[in-house]
Each structure stands twice: as structure tokens, then as C-alpha cells.
Design an enzyme around this catalytic site. Sequence first.
Site, PDB file in Angstrom:
ATOM      1  N   TYR A 106      58.088  -1.917  40.009  1.00 40.20           N
ATOM      2  CA  TYR A 106      59.404  -1.959  40.677  1.00 40.20           C
ATOM      3  C   TYR A 106      59.339  -1.160  41.983  1.00 40.20           C
ATOM      4  CZ  TYR A 106      64.417  -2.864  40.834  1.00 40.20           C
ATOM      5  OH  TYR A 106      65.656  -3.316  41.204  1.00 40.20           O
ATOM      6  N   LYS A 122      67.129   1.102  45.250  1.00 45.35           N
ATOM      7  CA  LYS A 122      68.296   1.102  44.351  1.00 45.35           C
ATOM      8  C   LYS A 122      68.882   2.508  44.211  1.00 45.35           C
ATOM      9  CE  LYS A 122      68.454  -3.305  43.281  1.00 45.35           C
ATOM     10  NZ  LYS A 122      69.363  -4.166  44.055  1.00 45.35           N
TER      11      LYS A 122
END
Length: 257
Positions: free
Chosen positions: A157, A164
Site C-alpha cells: 500500500y 491516506k
Amino acid sequence: MTDFAGKTGLIVGVANKRSIAWAIAQATASRGARLALTYQGRFEENVQELSVGLPHPPLVLPCDVSSDDEIAAVFRRVEEELGGLDFLLHGAAFARREELSAPFVETTREGFRLALDISAYSLIALARGAAPLMEKRGGGSIVTLTYLGSERVFPNYNVMGVAKAALEANVRYLAADLGPKNIRVNAVSAGPIKTISAMGIGGFSSILGVYRDRAPLRRNVDTTEVGEAAAFLLSDASRGITGDVLMVDAGFHVTGI
Ligand code: NAD
């Protein structure tokens, strides 16, 4: 509970029928909202085709969120055609494929800049454009889409986790800034779902399997479940909630081991 009759909304981030933003467009339009949908260049045909299936024909506009000019043009058209705005859904995110498969320590300066610009800064730019149109309506609700990779490490990720984390901090700062104008800002943190963006993450299918095995509900979530939760945050039913992240992940985030 979530009645959108007479409300207008801008939905950013529909690429195809699997997009989370599309589920949110359907959840709000089916309850009476009139929408503007934006698309990123190559997805124009998909979005035009999907829009025909909505109860009220939406305004369909191009918007690359890395362009201030395109963002300004969207809000000009929304003001002309819809008069004001009650809600905004931000569902745009991007990181280069290399950044989602190489070791995190290899993240390039340009890859970092692009991921943070498109996935996090764009919420600020869109909120700035939406705020005057929401003020005309006496307030509004802004929702973005995030993932637990902002707080915990998930394989590959990588820079998107950093983006994020920035996005969730944006939610809190924007909520504080725009709250006095009765504009709320929240995020929905979705569990993993097979979409175009998700498929760009190396080993994504194995993350789906881990959620199925370990989440309290022993399953994955789908886009309609995220759509309903986002519709709640976009509606007046959530009028006391701002600056928050609502987890829609079958409970995975509460698990230890
Ligand atoms: P998706 O690929 O359907 O949507 C991503 C959207 O971002 C696309 O519509 C794409 O056009 C848009 N986009 C990318 N770069 C852009 C740019 N420069 N300008 C304008 N738009 C741009 O995938 P999705 O999974 O529905 O993603 C929507 C949001 O949900 C993203 O923020 C994603 O990080 C988040 N999310 C997804 C998952 C998941 O597992 N699918 C989980 C949690 C959060």
C-alpha cells in the site's frame, strides 16, 4: 432517514460500475438527489453510459483533480446549472504502479508528489470550490474515501498509506475550518473491494482473503454497503457529525490477531 429530495451533489471519482463513487451516486440519486458527476479523461464514455441509468439526468463534466483550471470550470458549471451544492463526494486517488510494488524505501520524490497531490491535496481544492456554493444553501456535507492503510502497514500500500494519512488529517483541518459555515467534512474508511484502483496494488487478492478470515463479520464489504454509509454522512441524518472517519470494513479494524 437519508432523504435527498431537493438536494444537489457533486460526485468526483466514478470510473466504471465497480467504482465506490458510483455506488454513492446511486445511493443518493435513488433518494432524490440531483447530481453532477465528473470523470477523468479516459473514463468519459463509461460515465456517460452509467449516468443514463440514474433517476434524474446528471450533469457530466470532465475534471482532472490535478488541474486548478478544470476544478474551477466544474464549479462554474455546477453553479450555473444547479445553483448551489448540498454535498460533495471526493473519490479520486492515484499512485504510480511502481510505487505500489517496490519496497517503500524506494518511493521516488515524483511518485510521492503525485500520490499526495491527486489523493490528498485535491480534497482541499475541491472543498474550497464547493464551500461558496454550500454557503448559498446554508451549509453542506463533504465526504472522502480512505483506507486503514493510513494507520497500519499493509503490503504494497506504501505511498498510498501516507496519502491516506494526509487525507484524514485534511478531513480534520477542513472540518475545523468550514464548521462555522455549517459545512461538515468526514471520511468513510472502506474495507478492500475489487475496483480498478485496488487491482493496481500488488497482492491485493490476498488482502481480501485475510479480511474474510479475520473480520468479525467473516466477509468482505461491497460498494453498496460503503455507498449507504457515505449517503448517511452526506445526509442531514448525520448533521451532528464532522471531522470523523467512519469504518465500513466488516469490523476488521477492531481485530488484534
Ligand atoms: P476507482 O478506480 O473506481 O476510483 C478511483 C477514481 O480516481 C477513478 O474514478 C479515477 O478516475 C480517479 N482519479 C485518479 N486520478 C485522478 C485525477 N488526476 N483526476 C480525477 N480523478 C482521478 O477505485 P475505487 O476503489 O472506487 O476508489 C475510490 C476511492 O476509494 C479512492 O480514494 C480509494 O483509495 C478509496 N478506497 C478504495 C478501497 C478499495 O479497496 N477499493 C478501499 C478503501 C478506500
